[in-house]
Design a protein around this motif. Structure first.
Motif, PDB file in Angstrom:
ATOM      1  N   ILE A 152       0.841  -1.198   0.000  1.00 56.23           N
ATOM      2  CA  ILE A 152       0.000   0.000   0.000  1.00 56.23           C
ATOM      3  C   ILE A 152       0.877   1.250   0.000  1.00 56.23           C
ATOM      4  O   ILE A 152       0.629   2.206  -0.740  1.00 56.23           O
ATOM      5  N   SER A 153       1.933   1.239   0.805  1.00 56.17           N
ATOM      6  CA  SER A 153       2.859   2.376   0.854  1.00 56.17           C
ATOM      7  C   SER A 153       3.572   2.542  -0.479  1.00 56.17           C
ATOM      8  O   SER A 153       3.729   3.666  -0.979  1.00 56.17           O
ATOM      9  N   LEU A 154       4.007   1.428  -1.081  1.00 57.77           N
ATOM     10  CA  LEU A 154       4.679   1.488  -2.376  1.00 57.77           C
ATOM     11  C   LEU A 154       3.755   2.087  -3.429  1.00 57.77           C
ATOM     12  O   LEU A 154       4.181   2.897  -4.253  1.00 57.77           O
ATOM     13  N   PHE A 155       2.491   1.699  -3.396  1.00 62.88           N
ATOM     14  CA  PHE A 155       1.493   2.241  -4.320  1.00 62.88           C
ATOM     15  C   PHE A 155       1.414   3.763  -4.187  1.00 62.88           C
ATOM     16  O   PHE A 155       1.366   4.488  -5.180  1.00 62.88           O
ATOM     17  N   VAL A 169      -2.392   1.239 -13.746  1.00 63.86           N
ATOM     18  CA  VAL A 169      -1.649   0.501 -12.718  1.00 63.86           C
ATOM     19  C   VAL A 169      -2.220  -0.911 -12.650  1.00 63.86           C
ATOM     20  O   VAL A 169      -3.440  -1.102 -12.530  1.00 63.86           O
ATOM     21  N   PHE A 170      -1.330  -1.902 -12.720  1.00 65.99           N
ATOM     22  CA  PHE A 170      -1.724  -3.306 -12.720  1.00 65.99           C
ATOM     23  C   PHE A 170      -0.978  -4.044 -11.610  1.00 65.99           C
ATOM     24  O   PHE A 170      -0.071  -3.494 -10.987  1.00 65.99           O
ATOM     25  N   LYS A 186      -8.819  -4.909  -2.082  1.00 67.64           N
ATOM     26  CA  LYS A 186      -9.804  -4.273  -1.202  1.00 67.64           C
ATOM     27  C   LYS A 186      -9.382  -2.869  -0.801  1.00 67.64           C
ATOM     28  O   LYS A 186     -10.201  -2.080  -0.329  1.00 67.64           O
ATOM     29  N   TYR A 187      -8.087  -2.566  -0.980  1.00 64.80           N
ATOM     30  CA  TYR A 187      -7.553  -1.282  -0.521  1.00 64.80           C
ATOM     31  C   TYR A 187      -7.041  -0.393  -1.648  1.00 64.80           C
ATOM     32  O   TYR A 187      -6.980   0.822  -1.491  1.00 64.80           O
ATOM     33  N   LEU A 188      -6.649  -1.002  -2.759  1.00 63.53           N
ATOM     34  CA  LEU A 188      -6.038  -0.253  -3.842  1.00 63.53           C
ATOM     35  C   LEU A 188      -6.877  -0.353  -5.109  1.00 63.53           C
ATOM     36  O   LEU A 188      -7.465  -1.400  -5.396  1.00 63.53           O
ATOM     37  N   SER A 189      -6.875   0.714  -5.873  1.00 65.39           N
ATOM     38  CA  SER A 189      -7.582   0.715  -7.153  1.00 65.39           C
ATOM     39  C   SER A 189      -6.581   0.485  -8.272  1.00 65.39           C
ATOM     40  O   SER A 189      -5.738   1.335  -8.558  1.00 65.39           O
ATOM     41  N   ASN A 257     -13.420  -6.084  -6.599  1.00 68.85           N
ATOM     42  CA  ASN A 257     -13.966  -5.390  -7.768  1.00 68.85           C
ATOM     43  C   ASN A 257     -12.947  -5.217  -8.888  1.00 68.85           C
ATOM     44  O   ASN A 257     -13.241  -4.578  -9.900  1.00 68.85           O
ATOM     45  N   THR A 258     -11.752  -5.759  -8.702  1.00 67.40           N
ATOM     46  CA  THR A 258     -10.709  -5.695  -9.720  1.00 67.40           C
ATOM     47  C   THR A 258     -10.821  -6.890 -10.659  1.00 67.40           C
ATOM     48  O   THR A 258     -10.953  -8.030 -10.192  1.00 67.40           O
TER      49      THR A 258
END
Length: 322
Positions: A152-155, A169-170, A186-189, A257-258
């Motif tokens: 998450i931090s890297l994102f 972003v994939f 669940k946390y990243l789009s 949802n991805t």
């Protein structure tokens, strides 16, 4: 001095501080060379790449493989990125690669970079994290616990790289990295994701491979041993079902949802193909966008030397490109 002028100066200084902080969010960046010749690499590496492709990645001069430090919670974590040595104004779609393994087993090294280079040839930048549980912290790997924050931090740090197209972003996850990929959706789009040999049911995994639960202590180096989830996670026996639920995507497929492409071998000796089949079934029930491909040949990582996994994932990602 008027209030308006003071206010303007404060805003200007704040913007300078924000820019300075972003530039310094990535620290100690250094190039990592593929030093080993093909015949000096491990058997695993030679399984992943044929000699011609490996030597191409080794000898090319257009792309650099870099290691850097970044902050995740209170930890300084190792990140990795491929990027052109001569940058232009071009922006590249990016793949976040979630490695497999446990603790120090499976951590990213120079021998992973040919895989990153293969994606660069398709027009993608690859970034990856070694997660916080490596080196002396390796034996305490939470296996999809607080280490999720490292991705998450890297994102969030992707915005530091001005050559990355944040609209595209994939994500790719292999084995344990597959489990993390499901959880991260669940946390990243992200536009789309691919999971190779991924864990989807922790209960099934620890039944088939109790070492993840109980650990091991027969490694040559102490830091290569593993304590086991029962001995790492707080009050494991009390909260066992909660810990399993949190790491088992089959139980919350309706929250994903991805678009997911699931690839697995029918003869995977590390993570049963049932993980993939069960997950596909749950995604189908939840009416989610997914694709499943099961290979007959024996493999866990499905390397592009022997499988069409790379082409399949590439087509999937390009289908979901903005």
């Amino acid at each position: 001095m008027g209030k308006t002028k003071v206010y303007s100066i404060v805003i200007c200084l704040l913007n300078i501080f924000i820019c300075f902080s972003q530039v310094n969010a990535i620290k100690n960046e250094k190039v990592i060379l593929i030093n080993k010749k093909y015949n000096e690499t491990s058997k695993v590496t030679q399984y992943l790449y044929d000699s011609l492709f490996y030597e191409t990645a080794h000898s090319q001069k257009k792309v650099g493989f870099f290691e850097f430090d970044y902050k995740s919670d209170e930890f300084l974590v190792k990140g990795f990125i491929t990027k052109p040595l001569r940058l232009s104004k071009k922006k590249y779609p990016v793949i976040i690669y979630n490695r497999g393994g446990t603790g120090n087993y499976g951590k990213i090294s120079a021998e992973d970079f040919p895989f990153f280079y293969k994606w660069y040839q398709e027009g993608f930048i690859v970034v990856a994290s070694n997660y916080r549980f490596v080196n002396e912290r390796g034996p305490f790997d939470q296996f999809g616990g607080s280490d999720i924050n490292d991705v998450i931090s890297l994102f969030k740090y992707l915005k530091v790289f001005d050559f990355i197209d944040l609209e595209n972003v994939f994500m790719i996850g292999v084995s344990r990295g597959g489990m993390m990929t499901y959880k991260l959706t669940k946390y990243l789009s992200v536009n789309a994701a691919a999971v190779i040999g991924g864990v989807t049911n922790l209960k099934t995994l620890i039944q088939n491979r109790p070492v993840f639960l109980n650990g091991w202590n027969d490694a040559e180096k102490e830091e290569d041993n593993y304590k086991g989830l029962r001995n790492i996670l707080k009050d494991f026996d009390i909260h066992k079902e909660q810990y399993i639920e949190d790491r088992s995507a089959v139980r919350w497929a309706n929250k994903i949802n991805t678009p997911i492409y699931i690839l697995h071998s029918r003869q995977d000796g590390f993570v049963s193909v049932n993980h993939a089949i069960e997950m596909a079934g749950e995604l189908e029930k939840a009416n989610k966008e997914y694709q499943l491909k099961v290979y007959n040949e024996k493999s866990h990582s499905l390397p592009f030397q022997y499988f069409d996994s790379h082409e399949e994932i590439s087509d999937w990602f390009k289908k979901h490109m903005k």
